[in-house]
Design a protein around this motif. Structure first.
Motif, short mmCIF file in Angstrom:
data_model
loop_
_atom_site.label_atom_id
_atom_site.label_comp_id
_atom_site.label_asym_id
_atom_site.label_seq_id
_atom_site.Cartn_x
_atom_site.Cartn_y
_atom_site.Cartn_z
N VAL A 59 -0.01 6.35 6.97
CA VAL A 59 0.11 4.84 8.16
C VAL A 59 1.12 3.94 8.39
O VAL A 59 2.42 3.29 8.81
N ASP A 60 0.85 3.77 6.90
CA ASP A 60 1.77 2.43 5.63
C ASP A 60 2.97 2.85 6.73
O ASP A 60 3.75 1.20 5.93
N ASN A 61 3.86 3.91 5.80
CA ASN A 61 5.33 4.08 5.60
C ASN A 61 5.91 4.13 6.90
O ASN A 61 6.06 3.35 7.21
N ARG A 62 4.74 4.49 7.96
CA ARG A 62 5.22 4.16 9.14
C ARG A 62 5.35 2.54 9.91
O ARG A 62 6.57 2.16 10.66
N ARG A 63 4.22 2.01 8.69
CA ARG A 63 4.62 0.52 9.57
C ARG A 63 5.86 -0.19 8.78
O ARG A 63 6.27 -0.89 9.98
N GLY A 89 15.86 5.98 -7.77
CA GLY A 89 14.81 5.15 -8.51
C GLY A 89 13.19 5.46 -6.93
O GLY A 89 12.62 5.86 -6.37
N TYR A 90 12.06 5.06 -8.21
CA TYR A 90 10.29 5.11 -7.61
C TYR A 90 10.59 3.60 -6.32
O TYR A 90 10.11 3.05 -6.85
N ASP A 91 10.36 4.27 -5.58
CA ASP A 91 10.73 3.43 -4.43
C ASP A 91 9.43 3.64 -3.07
O ASP A 91 9.50 4.80 -3.22
N VAL A 92 9.71 3.32 -2.01
CA VAL A 92 8.64 3.21 -0.66
C VAL A 92 9.56 4.15 -0.01
O VAL A 92 10.85 4.10 0.15
N ARG A 93 9.43 5.74 0.36
CA ARG A 93 9.77 6.44 0.96
C ARG A 93 10.07 6.11 2.37
O ARG A 93 11.44 6.84 2.81
N ALA A 94 9.71 5.65 3.45
CA ALA A 94 10.15 5.24 4.43
C ALA A 94 11.36 4.70 4.32
O ALA A 94 12.68 5.00 4.93
N ARG A 130 0.95 -0.81 0.05
CA ARG A 130 0.26 0.10 0.18
C ARG A 130 0.84 1.28 -0.12
O ARG A 130 0.53 1.80 -1.24
N ALA A 131 1.76 1.60 0.83
CA ALA A 131 3.14 2.46 1.16
C ALA A 131 3.61 2.41 -0.35
O ALA A 131 3.57 3.61 -0.51
N LEU A 132 3.96 1.58 -1.15
CA LEU A 132 5.09 1.83 -2.23
C LEU A 132 4.12 1.86 -3.09
O LEU A 132 3.84 3.20 -4.00
N ASP A 133 2.36 1.87 -3.48
CA ASP A 133 1.32 2.21 -4.29
C ASP A 133 1.32 3.07 -4.49
O ASP A 133 1.21 4.48 -5.29
#
Length: 309
Positions: A256-260, A215-220, A178-181
């Motif tokens: 919330v998802d990035n924090r997880r 690149g395009y990654d999850v920012r967390a 979800r965070a990546l999307d």
């Protein structure tokens, strides 16, 4: 070669000096960095990255864009290599020793992530990266193999092995997807190597350089890497993680998802795994026990802070 560069980029090159991985140049446009990339396969990636950095720069974030040739491409091809030129940003590399530097680095990451650099780009595909869980599973496996070279220390390894496995399992969950999307839809460009030598400090803030792994990654993940470098260089101290998270969120809050995802990454005992990973490559036993003991202490302190993220 100099003549081709001058003609291709429309610059006069006055002086040059070979550095470790790049060449520094004094040109009619100021100080520049010349870098070579091998392989024709880098063309698409450099074009996509150049477009993304142009968007970041136009949004007011301090980065060094790729200069474009007279043909409008961000490289000059010659003798099987691709050559890029970027402005040399003023300042010194960060040490991450002071809270001011660490917070400035976190703000720089948030400013980069806030720009929708990849939104609507047809070239964004060339900056997609492998799943995050694969990276950390691979490092765990390499460290696991290295432990068989020193059975006397294997008991120290086992609890961290389980901790790393738990982290990888969590990274394979829906929160990461979800965070990546969400971050992909926003178009957040991630640096993916926010080490101290990839920041320039100029007394008031920090600017990011060297986007070779971007690149395009999850920012967390970017924020975690910065926190991890700070732990490795300084050792744990009160507020070490919270100060960087707070500085980041003043610019761009974590969902919330990035924090997880960040919590899952903070469970991963990177410092212990790093020591085993390096030992597997070098085979040097002399300082392994001391370095492992120090890394174990830092990881225990890190784990105690996960619930506060």
């Amino acid at each position: 070669m100099i003549a081709k560069l001058e003609q291709g980029f429309g610059l006069r090159i006055h002086r040059r000096v070979k550095l470790r991985t790049v060449t520094g140049m004094q040109t009619s446009g100021g100080a520049m960095i010349l870098k070579r990339y091998d392989g024709d396969g880098m063309r698409r990636r450099l074009e996509a990255l150049s477009d993304a950095l142009d968007r970041v720069l136009l949004a007011g974030v301090e980065v060094a864009p790729y200069l474009r040739t007279n043909q409008g491409v961000p490289y000059m091809a010659d003798r099987g290599g691709l050559y890029t030129i970027q402005p040399w940003l003023q300042g010194r590399h960060l040490s991450l020793k002071s809270a001011d530097e660490r917070k400035a680095a976190a703000r720089a990451l948030a400013q980069l992530h806030a720009v929708p650099a990849g939104k609507g780009s047809k070239k964004a595909f060339y900056l997609r990266v492998p799943p995050l869980s694969e990276k950390y599973r691979h490092r765990l496996e390499r460290a696991q193999v290295a432990t068989f070279k020193d059975p006397d220390l294997r008991d120290m390894w086992r609890p961290f092995q389980e901790q790393a496995r738990e982290s990888v399992v969590q990274l394979q969950g829906m929160a990461l997807e979800r965070a990546l999307d969400r971050d992909l839809r926003h178009g957040s460009l991630c640096h993916r190597d926010p080490a101290p030598h990839n920041f320039m400090w100029h007394g008031e803030g920090a600017a990011l350089i060297d986007f070779d792994l971007a690149g395009y990654d999850v920012r967390a993940h970017d924020l975690y890497q910065l926190m991890n470098h700070s732990l490795y260089l300084n050792g744990w101290e009160p507020g070490l993680f919270s100060e960087m998270i707070e500085a980041y969120e003043r610019v761009l809050p974590l969902d919330v998802d990035n924090r997880r995802v960040l919590q899952a990454l903070m469970l991963y005992p990177s410092l212990v795994i790093r020591e085993w990973y390096d030992f597997g490559k070098t085979g040097k036993r002399d300082s392994l026990r001391v370095r492992l003991a120090w890394a174990q202490i830092q990881e225990e302190k890190r784990r105690s802070q996960v619930c506060f993220l």
